[in-house]
Scaffold this motif. Structure first.
Motif, PDB file in Angstrom:
ATOM      1  N   GLY A  86       0.697  -1.292  -0.080  1.00 33.89           N
ATOM      2  CA  GLY A  86      -0.009  -0.081   0.029  1.00 33.89           C
ATOM      3  C   GLY A  86       0.911   1.104   0.026  1.00 33.89           C
ATOM      4  O   GLY A  86       0.572   2.357  -0.444  1.00 33.89           O
ATOM      5  N   LEU A  87       2.163   1.261   0.503  1.00 38.31           N
ATOM      6  CA  LEU A  87       3.051   2.462   0.350  1.00 38.31           C
ATOM      7  C   LEU A  87       3.701   2.670  -1.040  1.00 38.31           C
ATOM      8  O   LEU A  87       4.553   3.443  -1.151  1.00 38.31           O
ATOM      9  CB  LEU A  87       4.063   2.199   1.491  1.00 38.31           C
ATOM     10  N   ALA A  88       3.442   1.759  -2.093  1.00 40.04           N
ATOM     11  CA  ALA A  88       3.923   1.753  -3.382  1.00 40.04           C
ATOM     12  C   ALA A  88       3.766   3.199  -4.153  1.00 40.04           C
ATOM     13  O   ALA A  88       3.080   3.916  -3.948  1.00 40.04           O
ATOM     14  CB  ALA A  88       3.695   0.543  -4.230  1.00 40.04           C
ATOM     15  N   GLU A  89       4.503   3.053  -5.225  1.00 46.68           N
ATOM     16  CA  GLU A  89       4.595   4.298  -6.043  1.00 46.68           C
ATOM     17  C   GLU A  89       3.240   4.449  -6.606  1.00 46.68           C
ATOM     18  O   GLU A  89       2.335   3.774  -6.652  1.00 46.68           O
ATOM     19  CB  GLU A  89       5.563   3.833  -7.113  1.00 46.68           C
ATOM     20  N   TRP A  90       3.026   5.805  -6.919  1.00 47.28           N
ATOM     21  CA  TRP A  90       1.780   6.283  -7.562  1.00 47.28           C
ATOM     22  C   TRP A  90       1.995   6.261  -9.232  1.00 47.28           C
ATOM     23  O   TRP A  90       2.774   6.760  -9.700  1.00 47.28           O
ATOM     24  CB  TRP A  90       1.403   7.595  -7.318  1.00 47.28           C
ATOM     25  N   PHE A  91       1.074   5.434  -9.726  1.00 47.71           N
ATOM     26  CA  PHE A  91       0.766   5.207 -11.325  1.00 47.71           C
ATOM     27  C   PHE A  91      -0.397   6.166 -11.674  1.00 47.71           C
ATOM     28  O   PHE A  91      -1.479   5.689 -11.139  1.00 47.71           O
ATOM     29  CB  PHE A  91       1.056   3.928 -11.830  1.00 47.71           C
ATOM     30  N   PRO A  92      -0.260   6.919 -12.548  1.00 47.30           N
ATOM     31  CA  PRO A  92      -1.782   7.734 -13.149  1.00 47.30           C
ATOM     32  C   PRO A  92      -2.496   6.605 -13.789  1.00 47.30           C
ATOM     33  O   PRO A  92      -2.170   5.510 -14.135  1.00 47.30           O
ATOM     34  CB  PRO A  92      -1.067   8.839 -13.975  1.00 47.30           C
ATOM     35  N   PRO A  93      -3.627   7.307 -14.001  1.00 45.61           N
ATOM     36  CA  PRO A  93      -4.665   6.160 -14.785  1.00 45.61           C
ATOM     37  C   PRO A  93      -4.040   5.847 -16.159  1.00 45.61           C
ATOM     38  O   PRO A  93      -3.373   6.454 -16.809  1.00 45.61           O
ATOM     39  CB  PRO A  93      -5.993   7.075 -14.953  1.00 45.61           C
ATOM     40  N   PRO A  96      -3.496   4.987 -23.098  1.00 43.39           N
ATOM     41  CA  PRO A  96      -4.982   4.292 -23.683  1.00 43.39           C
ATOM     42  C   PRO A  96      -5.205   3.146 -22.882  1.00 43.39           C
ATOM     43  O   PRO A  96      -4.042   2.358 -22.579  1.00 43.39           O
ATOM     44  CB  PRO A  96      -4.497   3.985 -25.080  1.00 43.39           C
ATOM     45  N   GLU A  97      -6.456   2.559 -22.939  1.00 45.90           N
ATOM     46  CA  GLU A  97      -6.692   1.707 -22.104  1.00 45.90           C
ATOM     47  C   GLU A  97      -6.036   0.008 -22.720  1.00 45.90           C
ATOM     48  O   GLU A  97      -6.083  -0.711 -21.955  1.00 45.90           O
ATOM     49  CB  GLU A  97      -8.340   1.401 -21.966  1.00 45.90           C
ATOM     50  N   ARG A  98      -5.740   0.085 -23.970  1.00 49.54           N
ATOM     51  CA  ARG A  98      -5.543  -1.167 -24.556  1.00 49.54           C
ATOM     52  C   ARG A  98      -4.246  -1.386 -24.248  1.00 49.54           C
ATOM     53  O   ARG A  98      -3.468  -2.525 -24.567  1.00 49.54           O
ATOM     54  CB  ARG A  98      -5.727  -0.784 -26.250  1.00 49.54           C
ATOM     55  N   THR A  99      -3.343  -0.421 -23.338  1.00 49.80           N
ATOM     56  CA  THR A  99      -2.030  -0.760 -23.230  1.00 49.80           C
ATOM     57  C   THR A  99      -1.815  -1.560 -21.991  1.00 49.80           C
ATOM     58  O   THR A  99      -0.603  -1.748 -21.217  1.00 49.80           O
ATOM     59  CB  THR A  99      -1.268   0.670 -22.726  1.00 49.80           C
ATOM     60  N   GLY A 100      -3.008  -2.162 -21.253  1.00 47.27           N
ATOM     61  CA  GLY A 100      -2.741  -3.247 -20.232  1.00 47.27           C
ATOM     62  C   GLY A 100      -2.855  -2.475 -18.845  1.00 47.27           C
ATOM     63  O   GLY A 100      -3.389  -1.174 -18.756  1.00 47.27           O
ATOM     64  N   LEU A 101      -2.135  -2.986 -17.642  1.00 46.35           N
ATOM     65  CA  LEU A 101      -2.154  -2.343 -16.594  1.00 46.35           C
ATOM     66  C   LEU A 101      -0.973  -2.063 -16.037  1.00 46.35           C
ATOM     67  O   LEU A 101       0.218  -2.288 -16.879  1.00 46.35           O
ATOM     68  CB  LEU A 101      -2.828  -3.534 -15.367  1.00 46.35           C
ATOM     69  N   HIS A 102      -0.814  -1.493 -14.851  1.00 44.27           N
ATOM     70  CA  HIS A 102       0.391  -1.056 -14.249  1.00 44.27           C
ATOM     71  C   HIS A 102       0.698  -2.168 -13.218  1.00 44.27           C
ATOM     72  O   HIS A 102       0.110  -3.067 -12.847  1.00 44.27           O
ATOM     73  CB  HIS A 102       0.074   0.162 -13.243  1.00 44.27           C
ATOM     74  N   PRO A 103       2.021  -2.400 -12.876  1.00 39.61           N
ATOM     75  CA  PRO A 103       2.506  -3.537 -12.271  1.00 39.61           C
ATOM     76  C   PRO A 103       2.181  -3.651 -10.777  1.00 39.61           C
ATOM     77  O   PRO A 103       2.032  -2.381 -10.061  1.00 39.61           O
ATOM     78  CB  PRO A 103       4.189  -3.588 -12.331  1.00 39.61           C
ATOM     79  N   THR A 104       1.913  -4.722 -10.333  1.00 36.01           N
ATOM     80  CA  THR A 104       1.608  -4.725  -8.725  1.00 36.01           C
ATOM     81  C   THR A 104       2.685  -5.013  -7.964  1.00 36.01           C
ATOM     82  O   THR A 104       3.812  -5.703  -8.478  1.00 36.01           O
ATOM     83  CB  THR A 104       0.852  -6.169  -8.563  1.00 36.01           C
ATOM     84  N   TYR A 127      -3.359  -3.152  -1.710  1.00 41.99           N
ATOM     85  CA  TYR A 127      -2.735  -2.885  -3.089  1.00 41.99           C
ATOM     86  C   TYR A 127      -3.188  -1.634  -3.753  1.00 41.99           C
ATOM     87  O   TYR A 127      -4.382  -1.587  -3.721  1.00 41.99           O
ATOM     88  CB  TYR A 127      -2.742  -4.264  -3.839  1.00 41.99           C
ATOM     89  N   PRO A 128      -2.362  -0.966  -4.461  1.00 37.05           N
ATOM     90  CA  PRO A 128      -3.011   0.196  -5.301  1.00 37.05           C
ATOM     91  C   PRO A 128      -3.929  -0.422  -6.702  1.00 37.05           C
ATOM     92  O   PRO A 128      -3.610  -1.590  -6.877  1.00 37.05           O
ATOM     93  CB  PRO A 128      -1.629   0.821  -5.785  1.00 37.05           C
ATOM     94  N   ASP A 129      -4.468   0.395  -7.070  1.00 37.30           N
ATOM     95  CA  ASP A 129      -5.344  -0.115  -8.312  1.00 37.30           C
ATOM     96  C   ASP A 129      -4.341  -0.285  -9.328  1.00 37.30           C
ATOM     97  O   ASP A 129      -3.986   0.869  -9.875  1.00 37.30           O
ATOM     98  CB  ASP A 129      -6.582   0.935  -8.398  1.00 37.30           C
ATOM     99  N   PRO A 130      -4.269  -1.493 -10.087  1.00 35.32           N
ATOM    100  CA  PRO A 130      -3.417  -1.610 -11.350  1.00 35.32           C
ATOM    101  C   PRO A 130      -3.981  -0.711 -12.415  1.00 35.32           C
ATOM    102  O   PRO A 130      -3.043  -0.514 -13.411  1.00 35.32           O
ATOM    103  CB  PRO A 130      -3.582  -3.181 -11.592  1.00 35.32           C
ATOM    104  N   HIS A 131      -5.150  -0.308 -12.473  1.00 31.63           N
ATOM    105  CA  HIS A 131      -5.495   0.658 -13.476  1.00 31.63           C
ATOM    106  C   HIS A 131      -4.993   1.974 -13.232  1.00 31.63           C
ATOM    107  O   HIS A 131      -5.416   2.858 -14.017  1.00 31.63           O
ATOM    108  CB  HIS A 131      -7.211   0.681 -13.487  1.00 31.63           C
ATOM    109  N   THR A 236      -2.041  10.910 -17.377  1.00 32.09           N
ATOM    110  CA  THR A 236      -2.537   9.450 -17.528  1.00 32.09           C
ATOM    111  C   THR A 236      -0.783   8.832 -18.196  1.00 32.09           C
ATOM    112  O   THR A 236       0.006   9.609 -18.179  1.00 32.09           O
ATOM    113  CB  THR A 236      -3.614   9.280 -18.694  1.00 32.09           C
ATOM    114  N   GLU A 237      -0.951   7.675 -18.107  1.00 30.37           N
ATOM    115  CA  GLU A 237       0.373   6.997 -18.294  1.00 30.37           C
ATOM    116  C   GLU A 237      -0.039   5.600 -18.776  1.00 30.37           C
ATOM    117  O   GLU A 237      -1.027   5.048 -18.270  1.00 30.37           O
ATOM    118  CB  GLU A 237       1.030   6.881 -17.116  1.00 30.37           C
ATOM    119  N   PRO A 238       0.713   4.994 -19.972  1.00 31.02           N
ATOM    120  CA  PRO A 238       0.403   3.703 -20.546  1.00 31.02           C
ATOM    121  C   PRO A 238       0.658   2.699 -19.494  1.00 31.02           C
ATOM    122  O   PRO A 238       1.554   2.794 -18.787  1.00 31.02           O
ATOM    123  CB  PRO A 238       1.499   3.497 -21.755  1.00 31.02           C
TER     124      PRO A 238
END
Length: 263
Positions: A86-93, A96-104, A127-131, A236-238
């Protein structure tokens, strides 16, 4: 009851591509030699404290740059080191959505393969939201994460803790502590240079900041200062790629703190 919270940002890190296949963990560049030196200076800072002011436990983001930043402190003070996703890095939304998810973020059993000092006594709380998350989302996540951490620390009898995280996460946590969890009031200017340390103390039912992004113990002073003004509100970020498979998806998906912007 937790009385003192130290919040440190990781030290000066390398710059590595998000998609570097040779990286130990996706989007987890290691510290530079300068960052390693900052980590040693941080250890001296905590070691110079009176015994009744030192942290009793260290909780780190599972990213290697955070763990290696705090290892000298852990070893110098003989502290238990645990990791909390839960203390992990911040990844923006993701867009594009087709680029998958952020790492867990990893769990303790994954991290311990590389860092034997990490204890497996701590189980993940959130856990942060991978989206991905908006700026408001990361504030809500850090508030929820600290509430869960605080409850466990109370059960463990811990009064003073050191949390090691990233710039965005550290700032969001400090703002939410000082605002009492009210996002509308979470506008405090929290400093977060590399290897900086902020201190929060409890006064009644409220938290106050004893010092803000302290870098007095670093020969180079404050470096790589960052705040949310560096990114637009609609940042945002891919993702990691549509074909990428995350090796660290949690067994218990109910621990994923879904971003409010997606509700």
């Amino acid at each position: 009851m937790v009385e003192t919270v130290y919040v440190a940002r990781h030290g000066f890190r390398m710059a590595i591509s998000h998609f570097n296949a040779a990286a130990q963990v996706a989007r987890d560049p290691p510290l530079t030699a300068h960052g390693d030196a900052q980590a040693r200076d941080m250890a001296e800072f905590f070691a110079a404290m009176p015994a009744d002011e030192r942290p009793e436990l260290v909780i780190s983001s599972p990213y290697s740059r955070c763990i290696t930043t705090v290892l000298p402190t852990v070893e110098r003070l003989g502290l238990e080191l645990v990791v909390e996703p839960g203390l992990a890095e911040w990844f923006p939304p993701v867009w594009p959505e087709r680029t998958g998810l952020h790492p867990t973020p990893r769990r303790a059993e994954h991290v311990q393969r590389h860092y034997a000092q990490v204890s497996t006594r701590w189980t993940p709380l959130l856990y942060p939201d991978p989206h991905g998350e908006t700026i408001a989302d990361v504030h809500h996540r850090m508030h929820a994460c600290f509430a869960r951490i605080e409850a466990r620390l109370a059960a463990w009898g811990i009064r003073r803790v050191l949390l090691v995280s990233h710039a965005a996460s550290s700032i969001a946590l400090g703002r939410m502590l000082l605002s009492g969890g009210e996002i509308e009031r979470a506008t405090h200017a929290i400093r977060a240079g590399t290897a900086s340390v902020s201190k929060y103390t409890r006064e009644g039912d409220a938290w106050v900041q004893a010092y803000n992004g302290n870098t007095s113990f670093l020969p180079g002073g404050s470096e790589r200062e960052w705040d949310f003004s560096f990114v637009p509100e609609n940042n945002t970020e891919p993702g990691m790629g549509a074909a990428w498979r995350d090796p660290y998806v949690p067994h218990d998906t109910t621990l994923i703190y879904r971003a409010r912007s997606r509700l």
